[in-house]
Design an enzyme around this catalytic site. Structure first.
Site, PDB file in Angstrom:
ATOM      1  N   TYR A  25       0.822  -1.223   0.000  1.00 34.97           N
ATOM      2  CA  TYR A  25       0.000   0.000   0.000  1.00 34.97           C
ATOM      3  C   TYR A  25       0.841   1.251   0.000  1.00 34.97           C
ATOM      4  O   TYR A  25       0.396   2.316  -0.387  1.00 34.97           O
ATOM      5  CB  TYR A  25      -0.886   0.014   1.271  1.00 34.97           C
ATOM      6  CG  TYR A  25      -2.082  -0.876   1.161  1.00 34.97           C
ATOM      7  CD1 TYR A  25      -2.082  -2.140   1.725  1.00 34.97           C
ATOM      8  CD2 TYR A  25      -3.203  -0.467   0.452  1.00 34.97           C
ATOM      9  CE1 TYR A  25      -3.179  -2.969   1.605  1.00 34.97           C
ATOM     10  CE2 TYR A  25      -4.315  -1.295   0.325  1.00 34.97           C
ATOM     11  CZ  TYR A  25      -4.285  -2.547   0.913  1.00 34.97           C
ATOM     12  OH  TYR A  25      -5.362  -3.379   0.790  1.00 34.97           O
ATOM     13  N   THR A 108       5.565  -4.096   9.068  1.00 36.70           N
ATOM     14  CA  THR A 108       6.126  -4.693  10.291  1.00 36.70           C
ATOM     15  C   THR A 108       4.952  -5.121  11.165  1.00 36.70           C
ATOM     16  O   THR A 108       4.705  -4.545  12.219  1.00 36.70           O
ATOM     17  CB  THR A 108       6.969  -3.650  11.063  1.00 36.70           C
ATOM     18  OG1 THR A 108       6.094  -2.525  11.323  1.00 36.70           O
ATOM     19  CG2 THR A 108       8.171  -3.192  10.288  1.00 36.70           C
ATOM     20  N   THR A 145       6.614   2.094   9.412  1.00 32.52           N
ATOM     21  CA  THR A 145       6.509   2.563  10.800  1.00 32.52           C
ATOM     22  C   THR A 145       7.408   1.690  11.666  1.00 32.52           C
ATOM     23  O   THR A 145       7.279   0.465  11.650  1.00 32.52           O
ATOM     24  CB  THR A 145       5.052   2.452  11.279  1.00 32.52           C
ATOM     25  OG1 THR A 145       4.244   3.228  10.395  1.00 32.52           O
ATOM     26  CG2 THR A 145       4.916   2.983  12.694  1.00 32.52           C
ATOM     27  N   ARG A 179       2.370   8.087   5.560  1.00 34.35           N
ATOM     28  CA  ARG A 179       1.157   8.572   6.239  1.00 34.35           C
ATOM     29  C   ARG A 179      -0.048   8.373   5.325  1.00 34.35           C
ATOM     30  O   ARG A 179      -0.915   9.215   5.253  1.00 34.35           O
ATOM     31  CB  ARG A 179       1.286  10.058   6.589  1.00 34.35           C
ATOM     32  CG  ARG A 179       2.483  10.371   7.409  1.00 34.35           C
ATOM     33  CD  ARG A 179       2.648  11.871   7.561  1.00 34.35           C
ATOM     34  NE  ARG A 179       2.336  12.323   8.909  1.00 34.35           N
ATOM     35  CZ  ARG A 179       2.414  13.603   9.271  1.00 34.35           C
ATOM     36  NH1 ARG A 179       2.743  14.516   8.380  1.00 34.35           N
ATOM     37  NH2 ARG A 179       2.140  13.979  10.519  1.00 34.35           N
ATOM     38  N   LYS A 232       5.871   9.675  13.950  1.00 35.67           N
ATOM     39  CA  LYS A 232       4.949   8.732  13.296  1.00 35.67           C
ATOM     40  C   LYS A 232       4.223   7.866  14.327  1.00 35.67           C
ATOM     41  O   LYS A 232       3.000   7.718  14.301  1.00 35.67           O
ATOM     42  CB  LYS A 232       5.724   7.836  12.328  1.00 35.67           C
ATOM     43  CG  LYS A 232       4.907   6.697  11.745  1.00 35.67           C
ATOM     44  CD  LYS A 232       3.722   7.183  10.933  1.00 35.67           C
ATOM     45  CE  LYS A 232       2.772   6.048  10.596  1.00 35.67           C
ATOM     46  NZ  LYS A 232       1.602   6.503   9.826  1.00 35.67           N
ATOM     47  N   ARG A 239      -4.062   9.422  18.372  1.00 35.31           N
ATOM     48  CA  ARG A 239      -5.407   9.138  17.852  1.00 35.31           C
ATOM     49  C   ARG A 239      -6.051   8.029  18.693  1.00 35.31           C
ATOM     50  O   ARG A 239      -7.217   8.114  19.077  1.00 35.31           O
ATOM     51  CB  ARG A 239      -5.343   8.737  16.387  1.00 35.31           C
ATOM     52  CG  ARG A 239      -6.704   8.490  15.768  1.00 35.31           C
ATOM     53  CD  ARG A 239      -6.620   8.388  14.269  1.00 35.31           C
ATOM     54  NE  ARG A 239      -7.863   8.008  13.631  1.00 35.31           N
ATOM     55  CZ  ARG A 239      -8.858   8.846  13.347  1.00 35.31           C
ATOM     56  NH1 ARG A 239      -8.764  10.117  13.695  1.00 35.31           N
ATOM     57  NH2 ARG A 239      -9.941   8.417  12.742  1.00 35.31           N
ATOM     58  N   GLY A 287      -9.613  -1.293  15.449  1.00 34.02           N
ATOM     59  CA  GLY A 287      -8.899  -2.322  14.685  1.00 34.02           C
ATOM     60  C   GLY A 287      -7.874  -1.667  13.778  1.00 34.02           C
ATOM     61  O   GLY A 287      -7.502  -0.517  13.988  1.00 34.02           O
ATOM     62  N   CYS A 290      -2.627   0.215  12.122  1.00 37.19           N
ATOM     63  CA  CYS A 290      -1.840   1.351  12.615  1.00 37.19           C
ATOM     64  C   CYS A 290      -2.001   1.534  14.126  1.00 37.19           C
ATOM     65  O   CYS A 290      -1.080   1.348  14.901  1.00 37.19           O
ATOM     66  CB  CYS A 290      -2.269   2.635  11.890  1.00 37.19           C
ATOM     67  SG  CYS A 290      -2.319   2.464  10.130  1.00 37.19           S
ATOM     68  N   LYS A 293      -0.889  -1.018  16.856  1.00 37.56           N
ATOM     69  CA  LYS A 293       0.504  -1.407  17.141  1.00 37.56           C
ATOM     70  C   LYS A 293       1.425  -0.213  17.410  1.00 37.56           C
ATOM     71  O   LYS A 293       2.464  -0.364  18.067  1.00 37.56           O
ATOM     72  CB  LYS A 293       1.077  -2.240  15.999  1.00 37.56           C
ATOM     73  CG  LYS A 293       1.241  -1.478  14.701  1.00 37.56           C
ATOM     74  CD  LYS A 293       1.922  -2.321  13.639  1.00 37.56           C
ATOM     75  CE  LYS A 293       2.044  -1.560  12.333  1.00 37.56           C
ATOM     76  NZ  LYS A 293       2.417  -0.159  12.433  1.00 37.56           N
ATOM     77  N   ARG A 369      -8.042  -6.103   9.031  1.00 41.17           N
ATOM     78  CA  ARG A 369      -6.874  -6.374   9.879  1.00 41.17           C
ATOM     79  C   ARG A 369      -7.159  -6.011  11.335  1.00 41.17           C
ATOM     80  O   ARG A 369      -7.645  -4.934  11.642  1.00 41.17           O
ATOM     81  CB  ARG A 369      -5.664  -5.570   9.365  1.00 41.17           C
ATOM     82  CG  ARG A 369      -5.062  -6.125   8.080  1.00 41.17           C
ATOM     83  CD  ARG A 369      -3.945  -5.251   7.569  1.00 41.17           C
ATOM     84  NE  ARG A 369      -4.445  -3.948   7.107  1.00 41.17           N
ATOM     85  CZ  ARG A 369      -3.632  -3.016   6.582  1.00 41.17           C
ATOM     86  NH1 ARG A 369      -2.343  -3.218   6.512  1.00 41.17           N
ATOM     87  NH2 ARG A 369      -4.132  -1.866   6.163  1.00 41.17           N
TER      88      ARG A 369
HETATM   89  N1  SAJ Z   1     -12.328   4.528  15.476  1.00 41.99           N
HETATM   90  C1  SAJ Z   1     -13.196   4.769  16.535  1.00 41.99           C
HETATM   91  N2  SAJ Z   1     -13.584   6.051  16.793  1.00 41.99           N
HETATM   92  C2  SAJ Z   1     -13.125   7.096  16.034  1.00 41.99           C
HETATM   93  C3  SAJ Z   1     -12.234   6.834  14.963  1.00 41.99           C
HETATM   94  C4  SAJ Z   1     -11.845   5.541  14.697  1.00 41.99           C
HETATM   95  O1  SAJ Z   1     -13.626   3.844  17.218  1.00 41.99           O
HETATM   96  O2  SAJ Z   1     -13.531   8.238  16.304  1.00 41.99           O
HETATM   97  C5  SAJ Z   1     -11.903   3.160  15.204  1.00 41.99           C
HETATM   98  C6  SAJ Z   1     -12.302   2.711  13.814  1.00 41.99           C
HETATM   99  O3  SAJ Z   1     -13.581   2.094  13.859  1.00 41.99           O
HETATM  100  C7  SAJ Z   1     -11.215   1.697  13.486  1.00 41.99           C
HETATM  101  C8  SAJ Z   1      -9.993   2.205  14.246  1.00 41.99           C
HETATM  102  O4  SAJ Z   1     -10.487   3.126  15.230  1.00 41.99           O
HETATM  103  O5  SAJ Z   1     -11.558   0.417  13.962  1.00 41.99           O
HETATM  104  C9  SAJ Z   1      -8.955   2.891  13.393  1.00 41.99           C
HETATM  105  O6  SAJ Z   1      -9.646   3.861  12.641  1.00 41.99           O
HETATM  106  P1  SAJ Z   1      -8.815   5.041  11.877  1.00 41.99           P
HETATM  107  O7  SAJ Z   1      -9.852   5.978  11.333  1.00 41.99           O
HETATM  108  O8  SAJ Z   1      -7.772   5.560  12.753  1.00 41.99           O
HETATM  109  O9  SAJ Z   1      -8.186   4.314  10.604  1.00 41.99           O
HETATM  110  P2  SAJ Z   1      -6.732   3.728  10.419  1.00 41.99           P
HETATM  111  O10 SAJ Z   1      -6.431   2.690  11.423  1.00 41.99           O
HETATM  112  O11 SAJ Z   1      -6.646   3.359   8.988  1.00 41.99           O
HETATM  113  O12 SAJ Z   1      -5.762   4.963  10.735  1.00 41.99           O
HETATM  114  C10 SAJ Z   1      -5.136   5.625   9.672  1.00 41.99           C
HETATM  115  C11 SAJ Z   1      -3.892   6.286  10.223  1.00 41.99           C
HETATM  116  N3  SAJ Z   1      -3.154   6.818   9.106  1.00 41.99           N
HETATM  117  C12 SAJ Z   1      -1.837   6.506   9.006  1.00 41.99           C
HETATM  118  O13 SAJ Z   1      -1.242   5.821   9.808  1.00 41.99           O
HETATM  119  C13 SAJ Z   1      -1.160   7.078   7.821  1.00 41.99           C
HETATM  120  C14 SAJ Z   1      -4.256   7.418  11.160  1.00 41.99           C
HETATM  121  O14 SAJ Z   1      -3.070   8.155  11.475  1.00 41.99           O
HETATM  122  C15 SAJ Z   1      -5.222   8.364  10.504  1.00 41.99           C
HETATM  123  O15 SAJ Z   1      -5.585   9.379  11.434  1.00 41.99           O
HETATM  124  C16 SAJ Z   1      -6.468   7.575  10.121  1.00 41.99           C
HETATM  125  O16 SAJ Z   1      -6.058   6.586   9.153  1.00 41.99           O
HETATM  126  C17 SAJ Z   1      -7.491   8.499   9.465  1.00 41.99           C
HETATM  127  O17 SAJ Z   1      -7.659   9.602   9.999  1.00 41.99           O
HETATM  128  O18 SAJ Z   1      -8.111   8.040   8.493  1.00 41.99           O
END
Ligand code: SAJ
Length: 478
Positions: A25, A108, A145, A179, A232, A239, A287, A290, A293, A369
């Site tokens: 990706y 990783t 990362t 990112r 990073k 978050r 889940g 990112c 872990k 994942r």
């Molecule tokens: N989630 C919640 N509540 C929220 C936001 C997310 O429960 O308010 C849950 C989601 O359901 C999911 C998990 O957290 O199961 C992760 O959601 P995510 O929106 O953080 O998506 P990711 O894991 O793909 O995070 C990525 C990260 N991007 C990179 O590492 C480059 C993160 O830094 C970004 O902030 C996020 O995408 C994004 O904003 O889309």
């Protein structure tokens, strides 16, 4: 440090031949973007010809993307740069020789989610091959990362021992963390600001030269390699912390008989210059690859790099691992809500049929994942329930039958648990569902605030919702 390298780079001239290791990706879009830069003459994508991923080589050399899901702009870009012979994919790592820059974007992931230790094996292999074939003056950039301390630590050691050269003198070394987010890979690389951290200033400068041409609105943020690693891992740790904060608030609101969404709206209304509350959304768990872990990367970093230098409240757990614990508790909380609701319908897990709606960890995505749904499924199976799983985007998952037909999944269900906020779940009709499940007082547990409690309760459902302390003990109707 740096003078010798500066002379070598001046003799070498501008970057024009690039290698990207890891056709995933991160690697695929960045290789395509590098290849589209006029002054870059050739980009090789390096991919091990392994049984699971070797197929990507052929696909990429046909200009096709092996990535699942929609990636706007990627296929057009790939076919363009392949047709121009500016990009090609190969498993011949000896082609690293003669390149000016090599980026390493190798995943990783956890060896085993239980031990929370990443499997650095593939990364080590990529570093060994890079060290073995790279020339004097090559720039090596780690994009994966990684635990803070890795770039200047074991990654540098491998490159130096394999090449017989010294980082910062004979070759440049930097960390430029990816990112990107699935579904917006090309846009993210072009528009996100890019953190670039060399092991010294010369290395940072060379890495800035590599990335500048592919950024459009994104700007370069230079810093040290270790600061880049901390940035990073900490951006995802923060978050995860924000999500844990609102998850804990949701649990409190349930206990106090309050609707967390009223509270959330109230808190978010406090807005003025310099005063903000980034309150995210409570849910059935966290889940993905990112947030599950990166906290542990940061914690490992401070332990290995910080040594005894960390001054922290005696005996207190890290706020960040505590946040992980709260987010990991949410699927268990979903099981507790389900158990309590079944009890109100005079049922228990043993012998009950449960329908899980949503296996992907993100709404309207097929990415499953580290999905929280799996934690819940394991829990309720262990308590003797039967489980069926629906997800409109996920086709398969090891050991779990995922169905696309909602009626089949819901048929005869005593309880329905919503784990993912897929758009179609917002349209669930309580009366139609009642005729599908064919039960008296079936249970619905809403983990993502997608249904209207009043409508379901009015049709005789036993409702539970995360954070819905105002509704979770409603009178059972009909
Ligand atoms: N989630 C919640 N509540 C929220 C936001 C997310 O429960 O308010 C849950 C989601 O359901 C999911 C998990 O957290 O199961 C992760 O959601 P995510 O929106 O953080 O998506 P990711 O894991 O793909 O995070 C990525 C990260 N991007 C990179 O590492 C480059 C993160 O830094 C970004 O902030 C996020 O995408 C994004 O904003 O889309």
């Amino acid at each position: 440090m740096g003078k010798k390298l500066r002379e070598i780079l001046d003799n070498k001239g501008n970057i024009c031949r690039i290698g990207v290791i890891g056709m995933g990706y991160v690697g695929i879009p960045s290789a395509a973007l590098f290849a589209d830069v006029p002054q870059y003459e050739k980009v090789y994508g390096f991919q091990r010809d392994s049984p699971t991923s070797g197929y990507k080589i052929e696909m990429l050399n046909r200009g096709e993307s092996p990535l699942k899901g929609e990636e706007p702009g990627l296929e057009d870009l790939l076919s363009k740069v392949v047709a121009m012979d500016k990009f090609s994919c190969t498993s011949d790592f000896s082609k690293i020789g003669g390149l000016d820059a090599v980026t390493i974007a190798i995943q990783t992931s956890f060896r085993d989610p239980k031990d929370l230790i990443p499997d650095f094996g593939p990364m080590e292999d990529g570093l060994k091959k890079t060290g073995k074939y790279m020339d004097r003056g090559t720039l090596v950039v780690l994009e994966s990362t990684i635990t803070p301390g890795t770039t200047k630590g074991w990654a540098k050691d491998i490159l130096e021992s394999e090449s017989g050269m010294t980082a910062g003198e004979d070759f440049a070394l930097a960390h430029a963390p990816e990112r990107v987010m699935v579904g917006r890979l090309i846009r993210n690389i072009r528009e996100h600001d890019r953190i670039i951290g060399g092991i010294d200033e010369e290395c940072t400068k060379r890495a800035i030269e590599l990335y500048s041409p592919i950024l459009t609105s994104g700007k370069i943020i230079p810093m040290t390699a270790t600061a880049a690693e901390v940035t990073k891992t900490a951006e995802n740790t923060f978050r995860d912390l924000q999500i844990a904060a609102v998850n804990e608030l949701a649990l409190y609101c349930e206990a106090m008989g309050v609707n967390v969404y009223d509270v959330r709206e109230g808190i978010a209304s406090l807005k003025e210059e310099g005063v903000t509350r980034a309150i995210l959304r409570p849910g059935a768990g966290v889940g993905g690859h990112c947030l599950t872990k990166d906290t542990y990367h940061l914690e490992r970093g401070v332990k290995t790099l910080g040594g005894n230098g960390l001054d922290y409240p005696e005996g207190r757990e890290s706020l960040y691992t505590l946040a992980r614990g709260i987010n990991d508790f949410m699927p268990l909380h979903m099981a507790n809500l389900t158990r309590s609701a079944l009890g109100r319908a005079e049922k228990e897990f043993e012998g009950a049929k449960l329908a899980i709606l949503g296996w992907a960890f993100l709404a309207n995505s097929d990415d499953a994942r580290n999905t929280p749904s799996e934690v819940y499924r394991d829990l309720v199976l262990a308590e003797g329930a039967g489980v069926s799983v629906h997800d409109p985007y996920v086709d398969e998952y090891p050991g779990v039958e995922i169905l696309h037909d909602m009626d089949t999944v819901l048929d005869g269900a005593d309880a329905v648990a919503i784990f993912t906020a897929h758009s179609q779940y917002y349209l669930l009709n309580p009366r139609e569902l009642m005729s599908t499940v064919k039960k008296i007082h079936p249970v619905i547990v809403d983990g993502r605030n997608v249904v209207d409690p009043d409508k379901f309760i009015a049709e005789g459902w036993v409702y539970k919702g995360i954070g819905r302390g105002d509704m979770n003990d409603h009178p059972i109707q009909k």
